[in-house]
Design a protein around this motif. Structure first.
Motif, PDB file in Angstrom:
ATOM      1  N   SER A   5      -5.045   3.668  -4.533  1.00 28.43           N
ATOM      2  CA  SER A   5      -5.148   4.660  -3.440  1.00 28.43           C
ATOM      3  C   SER A   5      -6.558   5.176  -3.220  1.00 28.43           C
ATOM      4  O   SER A   5      -7.396   5.591  -4.139  1.00 28.43           O
ATOM      5  N   SER A   6      -7.032   5.264  -1.968  1.00 27.18           N
ATOM      6  CA  SER A   6      -8.462   5.715  -1.381  1.00 27.18           C
ATOM      7  C   SER A   6      -8.220   7.174  -0.880  1.00 27.18           C
ATOM      8  O   SER A   6      -9.143   7.887  -0.371  1.00 27.18           O
ATOM      9  N   ASP A   7      -6.823   7.719  -1.046  1.00 25.05           N
ATOM     10  CA  ASP A   7      -6.444   8.960  -0.578  1.00 25.05           C
ATOM     11  C   ASP A   7      -7.368  10.069  -1.167  1.00 25.05           C
ATOM     12  O   ASP A   7      -7.433  10.162  -2.527  1.00 25.05           O
ATOM     13  N   GLU A   8      -8.181  11.003  -0.675  1.00 22.51           N
ATOM     14  CA  GLU A   8      -8.636  11.982  -1.427  1.00 22.51           C
ATOM     15  C   GLU A   8      -7.873  13.292  -2.151  1.00 22.51           C
ATOM     16  O   GLU A   8      -8.485  13.780  -2.992  1.00 22.51           O
ATOM     17  N   HIS A   9      -6.671  13.127  -1.437  1.00 21.00           N
ATOM     18  CA  HIS A   9      -5.606  14.041  -1.915  1.00 21.00           C
ATOM     19  C   HIS A   9      -5.015  13.583  -3.267  1.00 21.00           C
ATOM     20  O   HIS A   9      -5.039  12.373  -3.437  1.00 21.00           O
ATOM     21  N   PHE A  10      -4.805  14.598  -4.065  1.00 22.25           N
ATOM     22  CA  PHE A  10      -4.411  13.980  -5.656  1.00 22.25           C
ATOM     23  C   PHE A  10      -3.279  15.089  -5.983  1.00 22.25           C
ATOM     24  O   PHE A  10      -3.366  16.283  -5.676  1.00 22.25           O
ATOM     25  N   PRO A  11      -2.259  14.367  -6.407  1.00 22.69           N
ATOM     26  CA  PRO A  11      -2.038  12.972  -6.274  1.00 22.69           C
ATOM     27  C   PRO A  11      -1.758  12.405  -4.987  1.00 22.69           C
ATOM     28  O   PRO A  11      -1.707  13.191  -3.965  1.00 22.69           O
ATOM     29  N   PRO A  12      -2.216  11.094  -4.765  1.00 15.81           N
ATOM     30  CA  PRO A  12      -2.212  10.630  -3.443  1.00 15.81           C
ATOM     31  C   PRO A  12      -0.805  10.584  -2.876  1.00 15.81           C
ATOM     32  O   PRO A  12       0.189  10.684  -3.184  1.00 15.81           O
ATOM     33  N   ASP A  13      -0.633  10.610  -1.362  1.00 15.12           N
ATOM     34  CA  ASP A  13       0.341  10.509  -0.577  1.00 15.12           C
ATOM     35  C   ASP A  13       0.735   9.433  -0.175  1.00 15.12           C
ATOM     36  O   ASP A  13       1.913   8.770  -0.078  1.00 15.12           O
ATOM     37  N   ASP A  14      -0.436   8.485   0.017  1.00 21.41           N
ATOM     38  CA  ASP A  14      -0.249   6.986   0.330  1.00 21.41           C
ATOM     39  C   ASP A  14      -0.985   6.100  -0.698  1.00 21.41           C
ATOM     40  O   ASP A  14      -2.119   6.440  -1.206  1.00 21.41           O
ATOM     41  N   TYR A  15      -0.444   4.714  -0.779  1.00 25.44           N
ATOM     42  CA  TYR A  15      -1.396   3.824  -1.814  1.00 25.44           C
ATOM     43  C   TYR A  15      -1.507   2.830  -0.793  1.00 25.44           C
ATOM     44  O   TYR A  15      -0.809   2.296   0.000  1.00 25.44           O
ATOM     45  N   ASP A  16      -2.676   2.023  -1.170  1.00 26.00           N
ATOM     46  CA  ASP A  16      -3.274   1.131  -0.105  1.00 26.00           C
ATOM     47  C   ASP A  16      -2.931  -0.429  -0.629  1.00 26.00           C
ATOM     48  O   ASP A  16      -2.496  -1.344  -0.007  1.00 26.00           O
ATOM     49  N   TYR A  17      -2.737  -0.611  -1.996  1.00 28.87           N
ATOM     50  CA  TYR A  17      -2.558  -1.664  -2.700  1.00 28.87           C
ATOM     51  C   TYR A  17      -1.422  -1.719  -3.646  1.00 28.87           C
ATOM     52  O   TYR A  17      -1.505  -0.582  -4.621  1.00 28.87           O
ATOM     53  N   TRP A  18      -0.623  -2.702  -3.936  1.00 25.28           N
ATOM     54  CA  TRP A  18       0.250  -2.613  -5.006  1.00 25.28           C
ATOM     55  C   TRP A  18       0.324  -3.899  -5.808  1.00 25.28           C
ATOM     56  O   TRP A  18       0.012  -5.005  -5.369  1.00 25.28           O
ATOM     57  N   GLY A  19       0.828  -3.652  -7.250  1.00 22.92           N
ATOM     58  CA  GLY A  19       0.835  -4.825  -8.015  1.00 22.92           C
ATOM     59  C   GLY A  19       2.307  -5.309  -7.848  1.00 22.92           C
ATOM     60  O   GLY A  19       3.158  -4.710  -7.179  1.00 22.92           O
ATOM     61  N   GLN A  20       2.662  -6.524  -8.320  1.00 19.24           N
ATOM     62  CA  GLN A  20       3.991  -7.155  -8.472  1.00 19.24           C
ATOM     63  C   GLN A  20       5.066  -6.653  -9.269  1.00 19.24           C
ATOM     64  O   GLN A  20       6.172  -6.762  -9.200  1.00 19.24           O
ATOM     65  N   GLY A  21       4.592  -5.633 -10.317  1.00 20.81           N
ATOM     66  CA  GLY A  21       5.543  -5.194 -11.198  1.00 20.81           C
ATOM     67  C   GLY A  21       5.544  -5.682 -12.558  1.00 20.81           C
ATOM     68  O   GLY A  21       5.381  -6.852 -12.710  1.00 20.81           O
ATOM     69  N   THR A  22       6.136  -5.159 -13.679  1.00 17.28           N
ATOM     70  CA  THR A  22       6.141  -5.832 -14.917  1.00 17.28           C
ATOM     71  C   THR A  22       7.636  -4.750 -15.485  1.00 17.28           C
ATOM     72  O   THR A  22       7.705  -3.766 -15.222  1.00 17.28           O
ATOM     73  N   GLN A  23       8.354  -5.616 -16.075  1.00 18.50           N
ATOM     74  CA  GLN A  23       9.903  -5.209 -16.437  1.00 18.50           C
ATOM     75  C   GLN A  23       9.754  -4.373 -17.705  1.00 18.50           C
ATOM     76  O   GLN A  23       9.218  -5.101 -18.777  1.00 18.50           O
TER      77      GLN A  23
END
Length: 122
Positions: free
Chosen positions: A99-117
């Motif tokens: 996230s590039s959101d300056e608020h912490f913790p962020p309200d929005d995230y720009d990029y996501w991974g695919q996940g791991t189980q």
């Protein structure tokens, strides 16, 4: 465009530990807040932990505080989630996000991974 790749998931017994890694490719890694989320079957995705770009501030969900630790190594473009004392209710797909959101913790995230189980047996 940033790319995030999670690793380190697996099947463990209750009480065990796992360390997840989130490798981020791109030039601006050190400027992003990184968060970990998880989604269990038939449940909504939930926040787990986040860390600021400097690593100076962290945030945790109540359900994992005291058991999970988030950290980052900006030289390696990697964020870690150390998970101790795992419980069956921790079973989920774990995602990292930037996230590039300056608020912490962020309200929005720009990029996501695919996940791991992560699966924790009782």
């Amino acid at each position: 465009q940033e790319r995030l790749v999670e690793s380190g998931g697996g099947l463990v017994q209750a009480g065990a530990a796992l360390r997840l890694s989130c490798a981020v490719s791109g030039r601006a890694f050190s400027s992003y807040t990184i968060g970990w989320f998880r989604q269990a079957p038939r449940k909504e995705r939930e926040f787990v932990a986040a860390i600021t770009y400097s690593g100076a501030s962290t945030a945790y969900a109540d359900s994992v505080r005291g058991r999970f630790t988030i950290s980052r190594d900006n030289a390696k473009n990697t964020v870690y989630l150390q998970m101790n004392s795992l419980k069956p209710e921790d079973t989920a797909v774990y995602y990292c996000a930037a996230s590039s959101d300056e608020h912490f913790p962020p309200d929005d995230y720009d990029y996501w991974g695919q996940g791991t189980q992560v699966t924790v047996s009782s």
